[in-house]
Design an enzyme around this catalytic site. Structure first.
Site, PDB file in Angstrom:
ATOM      1  CD  GLU A  82      16.563 -84.383   6.340  1.00 24.79           C
ATOM      2  OE1 GLU A  82      15.966 -83.597   5.568  1.00 24.79           O
ATOM      3  OE2 GLU A  82      17.132 -85.414   5.944  1.00 24.79           O
ATOM      4  NE  ARG A  84      14.423 -87.098   4.375  1.00 29.15           N
ATOM      5  CZ  ARG A  84      13.910 -87.640   3.259  1.00 29.15           C
ATOM      6  NH1 ARG A  84      12.796 -88.360   3.297  1.00 29.15           N
ATOM      7  NH2 ARG A  84      14.526 -87.490   2.115  1.00 29.15           N
ATOM      8  CB  SER A 127      19.129 -82.648   3.823  1.00 33.17           C
ATOM      9  OG  SER A 127      19.051 -83.190   2.535  1.00 33.17           O
TER      10      SER A 127
HETATM   11  C1  FAD Z   1      26.436 -87.750   2.519  1.00 35.52           C
HETATM   12  C2  FAD Z   1      25.082 -88.019   3.142  1.00 35.52           C
HETATM   13  C3  FAD Z   1      23.974 -88.250   2.340  1.00 35.52           C
HETATM   14  C4  FAD Z   1      22.718 -88.502   2.917  1.00 35.52           C
HETATM   15  N1  FAD Z   1      21.656 -88.739   2.088  1.00 35.52           N
HETATM   16  C5  FAD Z   1      20.426 -88.986   2.615  1.00 35.52           C
HETATM   17  C6  FAD Z   1      19.301 -89.236   1.761  1.00 35.52           C
HETATM   18  O1  FAD Z   1      19.416 -89.302   0.547  1.00 35.52           O
HETATM   19  N2  FAD Z   1      18.098 -89.428   2.349  1.00 35.52           N
HETATM   20  C7  FAD Z   1      17.923 -89.406   3.703  1.00 35.52           C
HETATM   21  O2  FAD Z   1      16.800 -89.581   4.172  1.00 35.52           O
HETATM   22  N3  FAD Z   1      18.981 -89.194   4.542  1.00 35.52           N
HETATM   23  C8  FAD Z   1      20.211 -88.985   4.034  1.00 35.52           C
HETATM   24  N4  FAD Z   1      21.283 -88.749   4.857  1.00 35.52           N
HETATM   25  C9  FAD Z   1      21.071 -88.750   6.312  1.00 35.52           C
HETATM   26  C10 FAD Z   1      21.419 -90.108   6.982  1.00 35.52           C
HETATM   27  O3  FAD Z   1      22.247 -90.876   6.173  1.00 35.52           O
HETATM   28  C11 FAD Z   1      20.197 -90.917   7.335  1.00 35.52           C
HETATM   29  O4  FAD Z   1      19.326 -90.190   8.157  1.00 35.52           O
HETATM   30  C12 FAD Z   1      20.577 -92.236   8.051  1.00 35.52           C
HETATM   31  O5  FAD Z   1      19.474 -93.092   8.072  1.00 35.52           O
HETATM   32  C13 FAD Z   1      21.054 -92.022   9.478  1.00 35.52           C
HETATM   33  O6  FAD Z   1      21.424 -93.285  10.002  1.00 35.52           O
HETATM   34  P1  FAD Z   1      22.595 -93.400  11.046  1.00 35.52           P
HETATM   35  O7  FAD Z   1      22.713 -94.831  11.429  1.00 35.52           O
HETATM   36  O8  FAD Z   1      23.842 -92.770  10.539  1.00 35.52           O
HETATM   37  O9  FAD Z   1      22.002 -92.548  12.240  1.00 35.52           O
HETATM   38  P2  FAD Z   1      22.811 -91.665  13.323  1.00 35.52           P
HETATM   39  O10 FAD Z   1      23.349 -90.464  12.656  1.00 35.52           O
HETATM   40  O11 FAD Z   1      23.779 -92.524  14.040  1.00 35.52           O
HETATM   41  O12 FAD Z   1      21.636 -91.267  14.277  1.00 35.52           O
HETATM   42  C14 FAD Z   1      20.645 -90.359  13.844  1.00 35.52           C
HETATM   43  C15 FAD Z   1      19.502 -90.366  14.858  1.00 35.52           C
HETATM   44  O13 FAD Z   1      18.926 -91.671  14.895  1.00 35.52           O
HETATM   45  C16 FAD Z   1      19.069 -92.237  16.208  1.00 35.52           C
HETATM   46  N5  FAD Z   1      19.350 -93.665  16.011  1.00 35.52           N
HETATM   47  C17 FAD Z   1      20.344 -94.243  15.292  1.00 35.52           C
HETATM   48  N6  FAD Z   1      20.240 -95.572  15.368  1.00 35.52           N
HETATM   49  C18 FAD Z   1      19.171 -95.829  16.139  1.00 35.52           C
HETATM   50  C19 FAD Z   1      18.551 -97.031  16.599  1.00 35.52           C
HETATM   51  N7  FAD Z   1      19.028 -98.231  16.281  1.00 35.52           N
HETATM   52  N8  FAD Z   1      17.456 -96.916  17.388  1.00 35.52           N
HETATM   53  C20 FAD Z   1      16.958 -95.713  17.738  1.00 35.52           C
HETATM   54  N9  FAD Z   1      17.499 -94.553  17.349  1.00 35.52           N
HETATM   55  C21 FAD Z   1      18.602 -94.623  16.560  1.00 35.52           C
HETATM   56  C22 FAD Z   1      20.211 -91.497  16.859  1.00 35.52           C
HETATM   57  O14 FAD Z   1      20.119 -91.529  18.277  1.00 35.52           O
HETATM   58  C23 FAD Z   1      20.000 -90.108  16.283  1.00 35.52           C
HETATM   59  O15 FAD Z   1      18.949 -89.471  16.971  1.00 35.52           O
HETATM   60  C24 FAD Z   1      22.558 -88.508   4.319  1.00 35.52           C
HETATM   61  C25 FAD Z   1      23.687 -88.278   5.129  1.00 35.52           C
HETATM   62  C26 FAD Z   1      24.934 -88.046   4.553  1.00 35.52           C
HETATM   63  C27 FAD Z   1      26.130 -87.826   5.432  1.00 35.52           C
END
Ligand code: FAD
Length: 338
Positions: A329, A157, A234
């Site tokens: 995480e 990660r 997580s």
């Molecule tokens: C129910 C649930 C299940 C999940 N299951 C998984 C799983 O199976 N595997 C897994 O790996 N993760 C999982 N996650 C975590 C999450 O979904 C991932 O990490 C996802 O990729 C986050 O994307 P986001 O657009 O929501 O990021 P955000 O939550 O909006 O941002 C997270 C971080 O990324 C940065 N960020 C976002 N977009 C950009 C961009 N365009 N450029 C630069 N930085 C950026 C933000 O500033 C922040 O630091 C889960 C989450 C939930 C709620």
């Protein structure tokens, strides 16, 4: 009225944004960030808000939500803007007869968020198929196209994008396999669910259906009505250690480029925090998911301060039992649990 960051995040936490912008094009995204940087204003980039916990005081700067919608499929090559919903991308590739992303079905968030922590599930990582990332560098002001070697994938990660706000992901391209047959399924629970032998293949649509079923059972599919999914998935990261303390020797261990990766869920559960733990503690607004010990959930009405207290309690209990200190995480902004 100020935008509440709670409305942008899956944990529904976070106070007001001093300024908010929704960027519907890459130019708008770069311009908003460049202007804020020139004015010395802090910037928080938000995609789906599914890996983000923001403090109750909110963010004293620009919160920019990435809503860039472009998605292009050309043969086995796919290019998606950062604002595309990840699961929409997965569906579009499967519909186009491309295989590879099906084990990553149902993961919340944006395409731009996936390289940040090299999102993975069921034995597959984003980096397995990622070809390039288009990046805006806030320090140099340049837009660059990076191959996977520059992204710092490797340890669990981790990436060059994590723990820094320097780089903004503008779009991501993937190279996939043509066909409706999945890649070999290495993850036992998924193979069992599909009724196939480990390392054999199945129809991509069947793999997607099985993954969605498994994720639903674990509270890992967003569902507004189910507080077990008001989470960041997580909350704690699987710890990577150079040496495993003797008390933790029984914990499942996996090789990692930086040492040995332990299962945080195992440690939490065995330290006495079973799924559902916390409902009768304090004001009951924060608890572990009743379906998964690794998900810290908002049962409704939680503050970020409640979540930080609860997370510190779990971390301390695990450390007392196993000598392993868990960290987050997710990205914690203007909040910490010590
Ligand atoms: C129910 C649930 C299940 C999940 N299951 C998984 C799983 O199976 N595997 C897994 O790996 N993760 C999982 N996650 C975590 C999450 O979904 C991932 O990490 C996802 O990729 C986050 O994307 P986001 O657009 O929501 O990021 P955000 O939550 O909006 O941002 C997270 C971080 O990324 C940065 N960020 C976002 N977009 C950009 C961009 N365009 N450029 C630069 N930085 C950026 C933000 O500033 C922040 O630091 C889960 C989450 C939930 C709620």
């Amino acid at each position: 009225m100020a935008t509440m960051i709670a409305d942008l995040t899956t944990m529904r936490l976070g106070g007001p944004a001093a300024e908010f912008a929704k960027a519907a094009s890459t130019d708008e995204l770069i311009t908003a960030i460049r202007d804020a940087d020139a004015a010395g204003q802090p910037v928080l980039v938000v995609g789906g808000g599914s890996n983000l916990v923001v403090g109750d005081d909110g963010f004293d700067g620009l919160v920019v939500q990435v809503a860039t919608p472009g998605l292009r499929i050309d043969g086995d090559h796919v290019v998606a803007d950062a604002g595309v919903e990840w699961d929409d991308l997965v569906v579009a590739t499967l519909d186009a007869g491309l295989a590879g992303l099906e084990p990553l079905s149902g993961i919340p968030g944006s395409v731009g968020g996936t390289p940040v922590q090299n999102v993975g599930a069921y034995g597959t990582l984003t980096s397995d198929f990622l070809e390039t990332v288009s990046v805006y560098d806030r320090v140099s002001g340049a837009v660059e196209v990076w191959g996977p070697d520059r992204c710092g994938f490797g340890s669990h990660r981790q990436s060059t994008f994590k723990h820094t706000r320097r780089y903004v992901v503008l779009s991501v391209s993937f190279r996939l396999a043509e066909g409706h047959s999945s890649l070999p399924i290495a993850y036992d629970a998924l193979a069992q669910r599909l009724g196939v032998a480990a390392n054999s293949t199945a129809k991509t649509s069947d793999v997607r259906a099985a993954v969605l079923a498994l994720r639903g059972e674990r509270g890992m599919l967003l569902d507004e009505a189910d507080h077990d999914t008001w989470s960041v998935g997580s909350f704690f990261i699987n710890p990577v250690l150079s040496e495993v303390p003797a008390q933790a020797a029984a914990c499942p261990q996996y090789p990692d480029p930086n040492g040995v990766k332990l299962s945080a869920a195992w440690l939490i559960h065995r330290a006495g925090f079973a799924p559902g733990y916390g409902r009768d503690r304090d004001n009951g607004t924060v608890a572990l998911s009743s379906k998964h010990a690794l998900a810290v959930t908002n049962r409704g009405g939680a503050t970020t301060a409640d979540v930080m207290r609860f997370a510190a309690h779990i971390r301390d209990g695990v450390e007392a039992a196993f000598g392993v200190r868990l960290g987050p995480e997710c990205d914690l902004v203007n909040c910490a649990f010590g």
